[in-house]
Design a protein around this motif. Structure first.
Motif, mmCIF file in Angstrom:
data_model
loop_
_atom_site.group_PDB
_atom_site.id
_atom_site.type_symbol
_atom_site.label_atom_id
_atom_site.label_comp_id
_atom_site.label_asym_id
_atom_site.label_seq_id
_atom_site.Cartn_x
_atom_site.Cartn_y
_atom_site.Cartn_z
ATOM 1 N N LEU A 139 12.474 47.933 -3.441
ATOM 2 C CA LEU A 139 11.211 47.281 -3.815
ATOM 3 C C LEU A 139 10.889 46.114 -2.891
ATOM 4 O O LEU A 139 9.725 45.890 -2.553
ATOM 5 N N THR A 140 11.901 45.394 -2.461
ATOM 6 C CA THR A 140 11.661 44.285 -1.523
ATOM 7 C C THR A 140 11.119 44.815 -0.205
ATOM 8 O O THR A 140 10.150 44.281 0.338
ATOM 9 N N ARG A 141 11.707 45.877 0.297
ATOM 10 C CA ARG A 141 11.223 46.470 1.550
ATOM 11 C C ARG A 141 9.809 46.998 1.400
ATOM 12 O O ARG A 141 8.947 46.773 2.266
ATOM 13 N N LEU A 142 9.531 47.694 0.294
ATOM 14 C CA LEU A 142 8.180 48.212 0.064
ATOM 15 C C LEU A 142 7.177 47.075 -0.093
ATOM 16 O O LEU A 142 6.050 47.153 0.403
ATOM 17 N N PHE A 143 7.574 46.013 -0.766
ATOM 18 C CA PHE A 143 6.696 44.866 -0.954
ATOM 19 C C PHE A 143 6.290 44.284 0.399
ATOM 20 O O PHE A 143 5.116 44.041 0.660
ATOM 21 N N VAL A 144 7.266 44.082 1.270
ATOM 22 C CA VAL A 144 6.983 43.506 2.594
ATOM 23 C C VAL A 144 6.074 44.422 3.399
ATOM 24 O O VAL A 144 5.087 43.971 3.988
ATOM 25 N N GLU A 145 6.386 45.705 3.422
ATOM 26 C CA GLU A 145 5.585 46.644 4.217
ATOM 27 C C GLU A 145 4.155 46.764 3.681
ATOM 28 O O GLU A 145 3.198 46.750 4.454
ATOM 29 N N LEU A 146 4.002 46.869 2.377
ATOM 30 C CA LEU A 146 2.666 47.070 1.817
ATOM 31 C C LEU A 146 1.853 45.778 1.776
ATOM 32 O O LEU A 146 0.624 45.823 1.774
ATOM 33 N N GLN A 147 2.507 44.645 1.740
ATOM 34 C CA GLN A 147 1.769 43.386 1.777
ATOM 35 C C GLN A 147 1.091 43.216 3.137
ATOM 36 O O GLN A 147 0.028 42.638 3.246
ATOM 37 N N GLU A 148 1.723 43.751 4.163
ATOM 38 C CA GLU A 148 1.190 43.654 5.522
ATOM 39 C C GLU A 148 0.288 44.841 5.883
ATOM 40 O O GLU A 148 -0.066 45.005 7.039
ATOM 41 N N LEU A 149 -0.059 45.660 4.916
ATOM 42 C CA LEU A 149 -0.920 46.827 5.146
ATOM 43 C C LEU A 149 -2.212 46.398 5.837
ATOM 44 O O LEU A 149 -2.888 45.487 5.379
ATOM 45 N N ARG A 150 -2.521 47.032 6.961
ATOM 46 C CA ARG A 150 -3.713 46.663 7.754
ATOM 47 C C ARG A 150 -4.835 47.680 7.620
ATOM 48 O O ARG A 150 -5.958 47.410 8.014
ATOM 49 N N GLY A 151 -4.533 48.842 7.138
ATOM 50 C CA GLY A 151 -5.558 49.875 7.019
ATOM 51 C C GLY A 151 -4.919 51.187 6.628
ATOM 52 O O GLY A 151 -3.708 51.286 6.461
ATOM 53 N N MET A 152 -5.763 52.204 6.486
ATOM 54 C CA MET A 152 -5.288 53.535 6.152
ATOM 55 C C MET A 152 -5.331 54.397 7.408
ATOM 56 O O MET A 152 -6.240 54.267 8.225
ATOM 57 N N ASP A 153 -4.354 55.265 7.548
ATOM 58 C CA ASP A 153 -4.332 56.190 8.675
ATOM 59 C C ASP A 153 -5.447 57.209 8.454
ATOM 60 O O ASP A 153 -5.375 58.017 7.540
ATOM 61 N N PRO A 154 -6.522 57.162 9.264
ATOM 62 C CA PRO A 154 -7.664 58.039 9.021
ATOM 63 C C PRO A 154 -7.320 59.516 9.115
ATOM 64 O O PRO A 154 -7.878 60.332 8.386
ATOM 65 N N ALA A 155 -6.366 59.881 9.954
ATOM 66 C CA ALA A 155 -6.028 61.291 10.120
ATOM 67 C C ALA A 155 -5.314 61.850 8.895
ATOM 68 O O ALA A 155 -5.413 63.037 8.605
ATOM 69 N N LEU A 156 -4.600 61.003 8.161
ATOM 70 C CA LEU A 156 -3.799 61.481 7.025
ATOM 71 C C LEU A 156 -4.262 60.926 5.687
ATOM 72 O O LEU A 156 -3.607 61.151 4.680
ATOM 73 N N ARG A 157 -5.367 60.214 5.663
ATOM 74 C CA ARG A 157 -5.795 59.544 4.436
ATOM 75 C C ARG A 157 -5.988 60.513 3.279
ATOM 76 O O ARG A 157 -5.757 60.171 2.126
ATOM 77 N N ALA A 158 -6.392 61.738 3.561
ATOM 78 C CA ALA A 158 -6.607 62.711 2.488
ATOM 79 C C ALA A 158 -5.307 63.028 1.747
ATOM 80 O O ALA A 158 -5.339 63.488 0.610
ATOM 81 N N GLY A 159 -4.156 62.750 2.367
ATOM 82 C CA GLY A 159 -2.872 63.015 1.718
ATOM 83 C C GLY A 159 -2.377 61.890 0.837
ATOM 84 O O GLY A 159 -1.337 62.008 0.207
#
Length: 184
Positions: free
Chosen positions: A63-83
């Motif tokens: 959860l700590t690793r996911l928290f750090v990664e998702l807090q820094e989320l900059r955008g969605m990958d347009p090629a894979l967003r449908a997934g």
């Protein structure tokens, strides 16, 4: 009257009688059963506690690793967003590089590497919310409307046949959503 040979008087011999031996063996067997039961219970409790600690460490680390990664989320990958869904999130990290968070069976994979194994199947791992608490659609919602991502990971206990759930809420910093406390 004939004289019979005199018999020596019966004297108690030193030692234990059969009844005394059987009674002593019964008591000893009862004490042995109680000792083995206590030892088994202690070993079972120790194993359960050790597994609980291990699950807690694995859950907190993930959860700590996911928290750090998702807090820094900059955008969605347009090629894979449908997934994107409750078990998969394809996003751009701090460097703008695509990163995939996926649950594959009983394993959580982040960026192609196993982050956590032994995950209980069933239930949603990720839920997405707007600032008003309503659901945000990860496949088509505007990123500026994403207020929080709730992560729930349930780890399956192999020894106790139970689950231990871990949850956290992440407020991505770079989505453009207003950062004010939500009143409930």
């Amino acid at each position: 009257m004939p004289i019979s040979p005199s018999r020596p008087a019966l004297r108690p011999r030193p030692g234990f009688t059969l009844v005394e031996l059987i009674l002593a063996m019964t008591i000893l067997a009862f004490v042995g059963v109680m000792f083995v039961s206590a030892l088994t219970y202690s070993a079972t409790s120790w194993i359960a506690a050790a597994e609980s600690v291990e699950l807690a460490q694995k859950g907190r680390l993930a959860l700590t690793r996911l928290f750090v990664e998702l807090q820094e989320l900059r955008g969605m990958d347009p090629a894979l967003r449908a997934g994107n869904d409750a078990d998969n999130l394809f996003f751009l990290d701090t460097d703008g590089q695509p990163l995939a968070l996926r649950r594959v069976g009983s394993t959580i994979v982040l960026g192609g590497r196993v982050l956590l194994d032994g995950v209980a199947t069933g239930g949603s791992m990720l839920t997405y919310h707007r600032a008003d608490g309503s659901a945000w659609n990860p496949t088509s919602g505007a990123l500026r409307d994403l207020y929080e991502i709730r992560i729930r990971v349930a780890l399956a206990s192999q020894y106790l046949n139970a689950e231990r759930a871990f949850t956290t809420t992440v407020n991505p910093l770079f989505t453009g959503a207003a950062r004010a406390p939500r009143l409930q």
